[in-house]
Design a protein around this motif. Structure first.
Motif, PDB file in Angstrom:
ATOM      1  N   ALA A 149       0.816  -1.210   0.000  1.00 50.51           N
ATOM      2  CA  ALA A 149       0.000   0.000   0.000  1.00 50.51           C
ATOM      3  C   ALA A 149       0.850   1.261   0.000  1.00 50.51           C
ATOM      4  O   ALA A 149       1.972   1.275   0.525  1.00 50.51           O
ATOM      5  CB  ALA A 149      -0.923   0.000   1.216  1.00 50.51           C
ATOM      6  N   VAL A 150       0.286   2.319  -0.575  1.00 45.33           N
ATOM      7  CA  VAL A 150       0.925   3.637  -0.595  1.00 45.33           C
ATOM      8  C   VAL A 150      -0.106   4.665  -0.132  1.00 45.33           C
ATOM      9  O   VAL A 150      -1.316   4.392  -0.134  1.00 45.33           O
ATOM     10  CB  VAL A 150       1.436   4.003  -2.012  1.00 45.33           C
ATOM     11  N   PRO A 151       0.315   5.871   0.268  1.00 44.03           N
ATOM     12  CA  PRO A 151      -0.659   6.908   0.642  1.00 44.03           C
ATOM     13  C   PRO A 151      -1.552   7.270  -0.538  1.00 44.03           C
ATOM     14  O   PRO A 151      -1.185   7.083  -1.705  1.00 44.03           O
ATOM     15  CB  PRO A 151       0.222   8.091   1.047  1.00 44.03           C
ATOM     16  N   LYS A 152      -2.718   7.823  -0.247  1.00 43.03           N
ATOM     17  CA  LYS A 152      -3.679   8.136  -1.304  1.00 43.03           C
ATOM     18  C   LYS A 152      -3.138   9.150  -2.312  1.00 43.03           C
ATOM     19  O   LYS A 152      -3.536   9.147  -3.479  1.00 43.03           O
ATOM     20  CB  LYS A 152      -4.982   8.657  -0.699  1.00 43.03           C
ATOM     21  N   ASN A 153      -2.206  10.003  -1.860  1.00 41.62           N
ATOM     22  CA  ASN A 153      -1.650  11.025  -2.761  1.00 41.62           C
ATOM     23  C   ASN A 153      -0.311  10.610  -3.378  1.00 41.62           C
ATOM     24  O   ASN A 153       0.393  11.429  -3.958  1.00 41.62           O
ATOM     25  CB  ASN A 153      -1.485  12.351  -2.026  1.00 41.62           C
ATOM     26  N   SER A 154       0.046   9.330  -3.258  1.00 42.65           N
ATOM     27  CA  SER A 154       1.312   8.845  -3.821  1.00 42.65           C
ATOM     28  C   SER A 154       1.308   8.963  -5.335  1.00 42.65           C
ATOM     29  O   SER A 154       0.279   8.806  -6.002  1.00 42.65           O
ATOM     30  CB  SER A 154       1.540   7.388  -3.419  1.00 42.65           C
ATOM     31  N   LYS A 155       2.479   9.195  -5.883  1.00 44.47           N
ATOM     32  CA  LYS A 155       2.610   9.254  -7.350  1.00 44.47           C
ATOM     33  C   LYS A 155       2.556   7.866  -7.978  1.00 44.47           C
ATOM     34  O   LYS A 155       2.424   7.732  -9.197  1.00 44.47           O
ATOM     35  CB  LYS A 155       3.906   9.947  -7.740  1.00 44.47           C
ATOM     36  N   TYR A 156       2.671   6.830  -7.132  1.00 50.83           N
ATOM     37  CA  TYR A 156       2.636   5.461  -7.661  1.00 50.83           C
ATOM     38  C   TYR A 156       1.200   4.938  -7.659  1.00 50.83           C
ATOM     39  O   TYR A 156       0.507   4.976  -6.637  1.00 50.83           O
ATOM     40  CB  TYR A 156       3.523   4.545  -6.819  1.00 50.83           C
ATOM     41  N   ASN A 157       0.776   4.448  -8.815  1.00 51.09           N
ATOM     42  CA  ASN A 157      -0.579   3.926  -8.954  1.00 51.09           C
ATOM     43  C   ASN A 157      -0.607   2.425  -9.248  1.00 51.09           C
ATOM     44  O   ASN A 157      -1.684   1.854  -9.402  1.00 51.09           O
ATOM     45  CB  ASN A 157      -1.325   4.671 -10.062  1.00 51.09           C
ATOM     46  N   SER A 158       0.547   1.811  -9.346  1.00 47.22           N
ATOM     47  CA  SER A 158       0.621   0.362  -9.561  1.00 47.22           C
ATOM     48  C   SER A 158       1.923  -0.153  -8.959  1.00 47.22           C
ATOM     49  O   SER A 158       2.898   0.593  -8.813  1.00 47.22           O
ATOM     50  CB  SER A 158       0.565   0.019 -11.053  1.00 47.22           C
ATOM     51  N   ILE A 159       1.934  -1.439  -8.631  1.00 45.42           N
ATOM     52  CA  ILE A 159       3.142  -2.035  -8.067  1.00 45.42           C
ATOM     53  C   ILE A 159       4.246  -2.104  -9.126  1.00 45.42           C
ATOM     54  O   ILE A 159       5.445  -2.041  -8.802  1.00 45.42           O
ATOM     55  CB  ILE A 159       2.846  -3.438  -7.484  1.00 45.42           C
ATOM     56  N   SER A 160       3.879  -2.195 -10.394  1.00 45.16           N
ATOM     57  CA  SER A 160       4.888  -2.235 -11.458  1.00 45.16           C
ATOM     58  C   SER A 160       5.627  -0.899 -11.547  1.00 45.16           C
ATOM     59  O   SER A 160       6.826  -0.866 -11.831  1.00 45.16           O
ATOM     60  CB  SER A 160       4.251  -2.590 -12.798  1.00 45.16           C
ATOM     61  N   GLU A 161       4.929   0.218 -11.276  1.00 44.89           N
ATOM     62  CA  GLU A 161       5.594   1.524 -11.256  1.00 44.89           C
ATOM     63  C   GLU A 161       6.613   1.587 -10.119  1.00 44.89           C
ATOM     64  O   GLU A 161       7.707   2.148 -10.279  1.00 44.89           O
ATOM     65  CB  GLU A 161       4.558   2.647 -11.092  1.00 44.89           C
ATOM     66  N   VAL A 162       6.265   1.012  -8.988  1.00 43.86           N
ATOM     67  CA  VAL A 162       7.198   0.956  -7.860  1.00 43.86           C
ATOM     68  C   VAL A 162       8.444   0.169  -8.240  1.00 43.86           C
ATOM     69  O   VAL A 162       9.575   0.587  -7.969  1.00 43.86           O
ATOM     70  CB  VAL A 162       6.503   0.319  -6.630  1.00 43.86           C
TER      71      VAL A 162
END
Length: 330
Positions: A130-143
């Motif tokens: 999980a990431v914060p709601k305002n994180s720039k990451y929207n998928s685990i592949s982006e991470v």
């Protein structure tokens, strides 16, 4: 003559012992079991084994009492040491999950699952990222793409200690995503209650935890769960819209399995008896309802298959721990 008398005496002793074993086997179980939760009351191990005892008793599958004793300490190591004292005992049963393997691989104890008698795997739970709601990451592949460019760019947090479950489940995903320098990925461990504040406060970028720890804040909109470690996607429930790692292009899973174990050299008749009773339990409506209430997947494996699963899983954990320098085995 003395030799012959000695042989006859030895033969009679052997017959006596075999006769005693046969009587014990025929009358099994004839006294209460000792069910062990290797942690304090209220946690996953405690809940699992208490629910098992309840269903076995209330469904009339086992007639003798099954009191649960809590033996916390050492990430399950205290209870594992106790099992060694109960060697060959057909009435001692403990519940365990991945820490049984990890505390050995990280050098916290020389004992391992090989110093037990696996009886059956019962259930599976899973992890979430999980990431914060305002994180720039929207998928685990982006991470994972960001970590490939700079493995120190994303701080991972979890509730377990470095080298244990929350850490390892993320590393398994990262390894499958093609990240080779796993040891460079920062990991910070938090106590229960601190992890969410750390994530929302920007002290970590991603939380690796169990489904239970992420469900509430996900439903309230405070966090985004990018992926779950379940092999198959959920068809319904709160995580139905969250992709699995495989749906995200990462060929990995992490199963927080739980199963029952006896002490080393537990008699085969006892293992078979308990395996059969647990197999019957797994088919009851009462067990279905308990699993649904707790968010567990039923994943029964009999003793032989459970042992093979443990062998495979142990090697998987070992490879990841070696990659980050946490493996302390021989």
């Amino acid at each position: 003559m003395k030799v012959r008398c000695g042989l006859i005496a030895g033969f009679l002793v052997l017959l006596f012992l075999l006769g005693g074993m046969a009587v014990a086997q025929d009358n099994y179980p004839s006294k209460p079991f000792e069910f062990i939760a290797p942690a304090g009351p209220g946690g996953g191990w405690d809940t699992t084994i208490r629910m098992v005892a309840r269903v076995l008793q209330e469904e009339g599958l086992v007639s003798v009492p099954m009191p649960v004793v809590n033996k916390p300490g050492g990430g399950g190591g205290v209870a594992l040491a106790y099992l060694q004292q109960r060697k060959s005992d057909p009435y001692t049963v403990a519940v365990y999950s991945p820490p049984l393997l990890l505390i050995n691989l990280t050098g916290q104890t020389k004992l391992s699952y090989k110093n037990t008698a696996p009886i059956a795997r019962l259930i599976s739970d899973y992890g979430a990222f999980a990431v914060p709601k305002n994180s720039k990451y929207n998928s685990i592949s982006e991470v994972m793409e960001a970590l490939k460019k700079d493995p120190k760019s994303i701080k991972i947090g979890g509730l377990s200690s470095p080298g244990s479950m929350d850490h390892v489940q993320f590393l398994i995903a990262a390894k499958a995503a093609g990240i080779s320098n796993l040891k460079d990925i920062p990991y910070i461990a938090f106590q229960e209650g601190q992890h969410l504040a750390a994530l929302l406060g920007g002290h970590i970028d991603l939380l690796s935890a169990g489904l239970a720890e992420t469900q509430g804040p996900m439903m309230s909109g405070d966090i985004k769960v990018l992926a779950v470690t379940r092999p198959e996607p959920y068809k319904d429930g709160p995580f139905a819209n969250v992709p699995t790692l495989r749906q995200s292009g990462i060929d990995a899973e992490f199963i927080n399995w739980r199963g029952l174990f006896g002490p080393p050299d537990m008699p085969e008749y006892a293992v078979k008896y308990l395996e059969d009773k647990l197999s019957q339990m797994e088919k009851t409506q009462m067990w279905d309802e308990i699993c649904r209430t707790n968010g567990w997947d039923k994943s029964f494996l009999p003793s032989d298959q459970f042992r093979m699963f443990l062998d495979h899983t142990n090697e998987q954990y070992k490879e990841v721990l070696q990659a980050i320098g946490f493996y302390k085995g021989e």
